[in-house]
Design a protein around this motif. Structure first.
Motif, short mmCIF file in Angstrom:
data_model
loop_
_atom_site.label_atom_id
_atom_site.label_comp_id
_atom_site.label_asym_id
_atom_site.label_seq_id
_atom_site.Cartn_x
_atom_site.Cartn_y
_atom_site.Cartn_z
N PHE A 8 0.80 -1.22 0.00
CA PHE A 8 0.00 0.00 0.00
C PHE A 8 0.84 1.27 0.00
O PHE A 8 0.72 2.12 -0.89
CB PHE A 8 -0.95 -0.01 1.21
N ALA A 9 1.72 1.43 0.98
CA ALA A 9 2.48 2.68 1.09
C ALA A 9 3.41 2.89 -0.11
O ALA A 9 3.45 4.00 -0.66
CB ALA A 9 3.26 2.72 2.40
N PRO A 10 4.17 1.90 -0.57
CA PRO A 10 5.01 2.13 -1.74
C PRO A 10 4.23 2.51 -3.00
O PRO A 10 4.64 3.41 -3.74
CB PRO A 10 5.75 0.80 -1.92
N VAL A 11 3.11 1.84 -3.23
CA VAL A 11 2.31 2.15 -4.42
C VAL A 11 1.75 3.56 -4.34
O VAL A 11 1.84 4.35 -5.30
CB VAL A 11 1.18 1.12 -4.60
N VAL A 12 1.15 3.91 -3.21
CA VAL A 12 0.55 5.23 -3.08
C VAL A 12 1.62 6.31 -3.06
O VAL A 12 1.41 7.42 -3.56
CB VAL A 12 -0.36 5.28 -1.84
N SER A 13 2.79 6.02 -2.51
CA SER A 13 3.88 7.00 -2.54
C SER A 13 4.29 7.30 -3.98
O SER A 13 4.56 8.46 -4.32
CB SER A 13 5.08 6.46 -1.75
N GLY A 30 -0.46 3.30 10.26
CA GLY A 30 0.20 3.32 8.97
C GLY A 30 1.13 4.49 8.74
O GLY A 30 1.78 4.58 7.69
N LYS A 31 1.26 5.39 9.71
CA LYS A 31 2.04 6.60 9.48
C LYS A 31 3.53 6.30 9.29
O LYS A 31 4.21 6.99 8.52
CB LYS A 31 1.86 7.59 10.63
N VAL A 100 -9.01 2.99 1.84
CA VAL A 100 -8.18 1.78 1.83
C VAL A 100 -8.09 1.26 3.25
O VAL A 100 -7.54 1.91 4.14
CB VAL A 100 -6.77 2.07 1.28
N SER A 101 -8.66 0.07 3.47
CA SER A 101 -8.70 -0.47 4.83
C SER A 101 -7.68 -1.57 5.02
O SER A 101 -7.20 -2.20 4.07
CB SER A 101 -10.10 -1.01 5.14
N ALA A 102 -7.36 -1.82 6.27
CA ALA A 102 -6.58 -2.97 6.70
C ALA A 102 -7.38 -3.68 7.78
O ALA A 102 -8.37 -3.17 8.28
CB ALA A 102 -5.22 -2.53 7.24
N GLY A 103 -6.95 -4.88 8.13
CA GLY A 103 -7.60 -5.61 9.21
C GLY A 103 -8.67 -6.57 8.76
O GLY A 103 -8.93 -7.57 9.44
N GLU A 140 -2.59 -8.13 -7.09
CA GLU A 140 -3.93 -7.64 -7.43
C GLU A 140 -4.24 -6.36 -6.65
O GLU A 140 -4.86 -5.43 -7.19
CB GLU A 140 -4.97 -8.70 -7.11
N ALA A 141 -3.79 -6.30 -5.40
CA ALA A 141 -4.00 -5.09 -4.60
C ALA A 141 -3.34 -3.89 -5.26
O ALA A 141 -3.92 -2.80 -5.33
CB ALA A 141 -3.46 -5.29 -3.19
N GLU A 142 -2.13 -4.07 -5.76
CA GLU A 142 -1.44 -2.98 -6.44
C GLU A 142 -2.20 -2.52 -7.67
O GLU A 142 -2.41 -1.32 -7.88
CB GLU A 142 -0.03 -3.42 -6.82
N THR A 143 -2.66 -3.47 -8.47
CA THR A 143 -3.44 -3.13 -9.67
C THR A 143 -4.71 -2.37 -9.30
O THR A 143 -5.05 -1.35 -9.91
CB THR A 143 -3.81 -4.41 -10.44
#
Length: 307
Positions: A8-13, A30-31, A100-103, A140-143
């Protein structure tokens, strides 16, 4: 293998670097993964602290300013706690965002019921015009994250999980994929439950559809699969509240005599939190339980015919 949340963080960054409209809003969770990105884009990575209603409100404010906000925390704090803000700040005002959720439903059992959210997709389903992605693999999450951010001003929910299938499939952010073909019925496997469903249906004469985008619901794919089968029997296996998509399937087949069985997380709270695998088994979502439940629903005709 890394997890969906690791991606998540690398893709959104990278998306922050590529698109000046993208902004990220966090509520402590996530910070750390965005520490370097926050230094590079201090005006577009915002941490509001443990204030989930403000998390959503700040995202809506960014959307009003023409930004594409990506709003992230645990599902229980992203959908359930600030639901009124989602309904009004985004829905009533006609604004777009990417949640974008986690858990997931029970990805962190040690956190207890406060950190579990099996009802998140069903709750969002009470609101209009939400796209819901449920990836089953980090690739798939990245896509789907890229699809979500690029989706104009749409309202999109991306549900990440530490649970994962063994391999990624070529998802497109819209359609169900046909993974296996059969004649005795149709089983829809949602996101990270595909591997369990494939193991459960081994030797059964069924079509398996793979769904990573559940809203809008791909009724056309379901109708096509049912049309190719000898019986209009449908089983939906979802990693969240059981029955969440049975209404959508019934609507898609409104003019076709059919039966639908919705399998997923039950409503009863499991207070001995244990491990993820124990939750899967307790809710009947492990391969062995699914085999029994799917086979019992479809009956003897589901057995593969031998020459």
């Amino acid at each position: 293998m890394d997890t969906m949340r690791d991606r998540f963080a690398p893709v959104v960054s990278r998306l922050l670097d590529e698109d000046p409209r993208v902004a990220v809003v966090l509520a402590e969770i996530g910070k750390d993964a965005f520490a370097e990105t926050m230094r590079e884009h201090p005006d577009r990575v915002i941490n509001v602290g443990i204030r989930e209603q403000l998390l959503v409100g700040a995202g809506a404010g960014l959307a009003l300013a023409g930004m594409r906000p990506v709003v992230h925390t645990f599902a229980a704090f992203l959908v359930e706690r600030p639901f009124e803000q989602l309904k009004l700040d985004f829905g009533h005002q006609g604004l777009g965002c990417v949640l974008v959720s986690a858990g997931a439903s029970f990805d962190w059992p040690a956190g207890g019921f406060t950190h579990m959210s099996p009802g998140d997709v069903a709750l969002l389903d009470t609101l209009a015009d939400w796209t819901v992605h449920v990836p089953g693999h980090p690739d798939e999450a990245e896509t789907l994250l890229r699809h979500a951010v690029a989706a104009g001003n749409d309202k999109v929910y991306v549900r990440l999980s530490v649970q994962s299938n063994s391999r990624a499939l070529p998802v497109d952010g819209a359609r169900f994929l046909t993974v296996r073909e059969g004649r005795a019925g149709v089983v829809i496997a949602v996101g990270p439950l595909l591997d369990q469903v494939l193991a459960a249906t081994e030797g059964l004469d069924v079509t398996v559809l793979y769904a990573t985008t559940v809203r809008p619901f791909d009724g056309r794919a379901l109708r096509r699969a049912v049309g190719d089968a000898e019986a209009a029997d449908v089983v939906i296996v979802e990693p969240y509240l059981a029955g969440t998509s049975t209404g959508a399937a019934n609507d898609a087949l409104a003019d076709v005599p059919h039966r639908v069985l919705g399998l997923g997380v039950g409503r009863r709270e499991l207070r001995r939190y244990g491990q993820i695998e124990e939750h899967l088994a307790a809710h009947g979502l492990d391969a062995g339980s699914l085999r029994e439940r799917i086979g019992g629903f479809l009956g003897e005709r589901a057995r593969v015919r031998t020459p």
